[in-house]
Scaffold this active site. Structure first.
Site, PDB file in Angstrom:
ATOM      1  N   ASN A   1       0.856  -1.180   0.000  1.00 21.48           N
ATOM      2  CA  ASN A   1       0.000   0.000   0.000  1.00 21.48           C
ATOM      3  C   ASN A   1       0.898   1.237   0.000  1.00 21.48           C
ATOM      4  OD1 ASN A   1       0.666  -0.879   2.648  1.00 21.48           O
ATOM      5  ND2 ASN A   1      -1.080   0.167   3.568  1.00 21.48           N
TER       6      ASN A   1
ATOM      7  N   CYS B   1     -10.040  -5.117  -0.247  1.00 19.90           N
ATOM      8  CA  CYS B   1     -11.191  -4.207  -0.199  1.00 19.90           C
ATOM      9  C   CYS B   1     -12.014  -4.346  -1.484  1.00 19.90           C
ATOM     10  CB  CYS B   1     -10.709  -2.765  -0.001  1.00 19.90           C
ATOM     11  SG  CYS B   1     -10.029  -2.002  -1.499  1.00 19.90           S
TER      12      CYS B   1
ATOM     13  N   CYS C   1     -10.290  -3.261  -4.772  1.00 14.94           N
ATOM     14  CA  CYS C   1      -9.287  -4.218  -5.255  1.00 14.94           C
ATOM     15  C   CYS C   1      -9.952  -5.468  -5.828  1.00 14.94           C
ATOM     16  CB  CYS C   1      -8.321  -4.593  -4.136  1.00 14.94           C
ATOM     17  SG  CYS C   1      -7.166  -3.263  -3.763  1.00 14.94           S
TER      18      CYS C   1
ATOM     19  N   CYS D   1      -3.938   0.611  -2.723  1.00 16.07           N
ATOM     20  CA  CYS D   1      -3.733  -0.640  -1.985  1.00 16.07           C
ATOM     21  C   CYS D   1      -2.638  -1.501  -2.617  1.00 16.07           C
ATOM     22  CB  CYS D   1      -5.009  -1.456  -1.958  1.00 16.07           C
ATOM     23  SG  CYS D   1      -6.436  -0.622  -1.263  1.00 16.07           S
TER      24      CYS D   1
ATOM     25  N   GLU E   1       0.350   5.157   0.796  1.00 14.97           N
ATOM     26  CA  GLU E   1      -0.587   6.173   1.272  1.00 14.97           C
ATOM     27  C   GLU E   1      -0.125   7.567   0.852  1.00 14.97           C
ATOM     28  OE1 GLU E   1      -2.214   3.624   5.103  1.00 14.97           O
ATOM     29  OE2 GLU E   1      -1.034   5.421   5.494  1.00 14.97           O
TER      30      GLU E   1
ATOM     31  N   GLU F   1      -2.675  -4.637  -3.382  1.00 12.55           N
ATOM     32  CA  GLU F   1      -3.163  -5.555  -4.424  1.00 12.55           C
ATOM     33  C   GLU F   1      -3.173  -4.868  -5.790  1.00 12.55           C
ATOM     34  OE1 GLU F   1      -4.517  -4.804  -1.488  1.00 12.55           O
ATOM     35  OE2 GLU F   1      -5.914  -6.347  -0.809  1.00 12.55           O
TER      36      GLU F   1
HETATM   37 ZN   LIG Z   1      -7.844  -2.426  -1.790  1.00 12.00          ZN
END
Ligand SMILES: [Zn+2]
Length: 132
Positions: A45, A87, A90, A56, A47, A58
């Site tokens: 990830n 999530c 993703c 993210c 940010e 993924e």
């Molecule tokens: Zn995600």
């Protein structure tokens, strides 16, 4: 996936997690995506102070594979505290390339604590190019 291939994928995701950029959430995530060629693409990830720009692990791994010319995804491992599943964003992103993708989740604090899902179970009734 053989046991050896499974272990290699999990190790790559654990390795990727160490490089996560998660200063705001303190929730580092690592992902490792294996393609049909056998190559593994890692993601973390990433940010941002503008929170909505955060991406993210993924999706970073999937984008790296696509950027390298690979679109045939075989499996993904995702490592996080607690071993959470991808999530919704993703799930949709991965479904574009592999609607039945096997997903291995791993708890970074207890790496033997793993679960395997298939993407169509986590994201039924997927929105796909045929819907356009
Ligand atoms: Zn995600």
């Amino acid at each position: 996936m053989t046991d050896l291939a499974h272990e290699e994928l999990v190790r790559a995701a654990l390795d990727a997690q160490k490089r996560a950029y998660a200063p705001y959430s303190s929730f580092p995530v690592g992902a490792a995506l294996r393609t049909a060629s056998g190559k593994i693409y890692q993601g973390t990830n990433v940010e941002n102070a503008s929170f909505g720009l955060t991406i993210c692990a993924e999706r970073v791994a999937a984008a790296a594979a696509v950027a390298a010319g690979e679109r045939d995804f075989a499996a993904i491992a995702v490592v996080s505290r607690g071993g959470v599943t991808p999530c919704g964003a993703c799930r949709q992103f991965l479904a574009e390339f592999a609607p039945l993708l096997p997903i291995v989740t791993v708890d970074s604090q207890q790496p033997d604590r793993q679960a395997t899902y298939r993407l169509d179970a986590l994201l039924p009734e997927q929105f796909a190019k045929d819907d356009l």
